[in-house]
Motif scaffolding. Sequence first.
Motif, PDB file in Angstrom:
ATOM      1  N   GLU A  31     -51.956 -83.742 -46.351  1.00  0.00           N
ATOM      2  CA  GLU A  31     -51.366 -83.922 -47.673  1.00  0.00           C
ATOM      3  C   GLU A  31     -50.020 -83.206 -47.805  1.00  0.00           C
ATOM      4  O   GLU A  31     -49.103 -83.684 -48.481  1.00  0.00           O
ATOM      5  N   GLU A  32     -49.869 -82.083 -47.134  1.00  0.00           N
ATOM      6  CA  GLU A  32     -48.686 -81.246 -47.339  1.00  0.00           C
ATOM      7  C   GLU A  32     -47.524 -81.592 -46.406  1.00  0.00           C
ATOM      8  O   GLU A  32     -46.367 -81.322 -46.740  1.00  0.00           O
ATOM      9  N   TYR A  33     -47.787 -82.173 -45.253  1.00  0.00           N
ATOM     10  CA  TYR A  33     -46.718 -82.499 -44.309  1.00  0.00           C
ATOM     11  C   TYR A  33     -46.350 -83.972 -44.442  1.00  0.00           C
ATOM     12  O   TYR A  33     -47.200 -84.856 -44.290  1.00  0.00           O
ATOM     13  N   PHE A  34     -45.085 -84.216 -44.699  1.00  0.00           N
ATOM     14  CA  PHE A  34     -44.600 -85.538 -45.098  1.00  0.00           C
ATOM     15  C   PHE A  34     -45.039 -86.644 -44.144  1.00  0.00           C
ATOM     16  O   PHE A  34     -45.566 -87.676 -44.573  1.00  0.00           O
ATOM     17  N   TYR A  35     -44.800 -86.472 -42.841  1.00  0.00           N
ATOM     18  CA  TYR A  35     -45.057 -87.569 -41.909  1.00  0.00           C
ATOM     19  C   TYR A  35     -46.541 -87.799 -41.675  1.00  0.00           C
ATOM     20  O   TYR A  35     -46.969 -88.934 -41.448  1.00  0.00           O
TER      21      TYR A  35
END
Length: 414
Positions: free
Chosen positions: A159-163
């Motif tokens: 959820e927190e890391y864009f890719y």
Amino acid sequence: MMEGYFGKDDSNELLKKCYENRNYKSIHGLGNTGICYIFCSGNGLYFPDDYDTFIDTVLYKDRYEWENVAIHLVEVAEKIVFIRDIRKSWYVTGINDETDTMDRLIDLIREESKGYKTIVVGNSAGGYMAMLLGSMINAQAVFSWSGQVNLRDCENVVEEYFYLRKYSSEQEYTKYYDISSYLQEANVPIFYFYASKCITDINQFNYIRNFKNVFSFAIDSDVHGHGLAREAYLALLISTMDELLELWRDGGNKPWSASNLNDFIVSRCVNQKAHLVFYKKNNRISVKEKASIYKDLLIKWVAMKQNGQKILIEEEYKDSVAIWGSGPICDLLLNELQGETKIKNIIESIPTESMYKGIPVVSLDQVAEKVKLIIVIPFYDLEIIRDQICMRMDCRVLGIDEVLETASFYKCER
């Protein structure tokens, strides 16, 4: 320099431009051994996440993690390959515009390592990638320090890391969000090191703890990705499979302090090839000997204080000092120099934290450019450390014992 928020996403034009670069390098060693080492960088590749740090670390210094270890393997290795994910996203989009998926990255490494006995190494996100790569290319062995196994159950990283979030519904990518089945099916030997007091490490280790091909070592620490000393890494990487399995049988079922595990590994693993690496077995000193050396140092320190003396750094160096090594002796030195000397960095071979007592912790390749003096806490290894420093930068180097004795500065020439 560019300013503003350094987002690790599609809005970052610098990151996008640098993704056009290879972001891996392959070098040939001197050994005629048929051995290929693959070193996978993790999310500690650059820190903090800002433009200045990224430009300095990735563009200017062209840094890859594990270079300080790999440099001592050139006489053992026939080939050494480094990879990095500059997006810090567990390699979900590969490493560059051409190798832009994990499958393409696996194909690249399979081709690079074709015909070699391959050993894959990584820490944290690099450890995750090392385990997956090693399993997919049928490596001889994998060494992983706190490598993640199931990203969907790892502190909300998806959820927190864009890719990871961007591709979280596309099977081409998500099939590797949980790599446990690949690790078990491949049956490649994985030597797994984890912090036994770190909830994240324990949680990830639980996914593979019962696999017959996973040989684990617990480090008595709550620090994720807790590393070892360089000589321990080297001892592991040059050892035979029989030596590694014997090491695990004797020491793999109990928590170790990092220092005791270092000594255990080095004393047991250094075989007939040890003379080819930088650290030699007969140069090692035991934990007991280190304690004695530091005790003598502290006696001198107390005597100095009793005589009303104080550690003084020459004026030309006061604004630009780094300290090699953390711990109690470092703490004493920081207290002694407080308010009078600017400490730019704490240097560790493999940094396991970003800050120490409010001071940035870095590897040697990340030391602030303007550092003029480095004080070495593990002074029993001073010559070894001094040589490494002098190969990379022009500064002065002192052991902590020399500081106490106000010895002459040693000048490193390029």
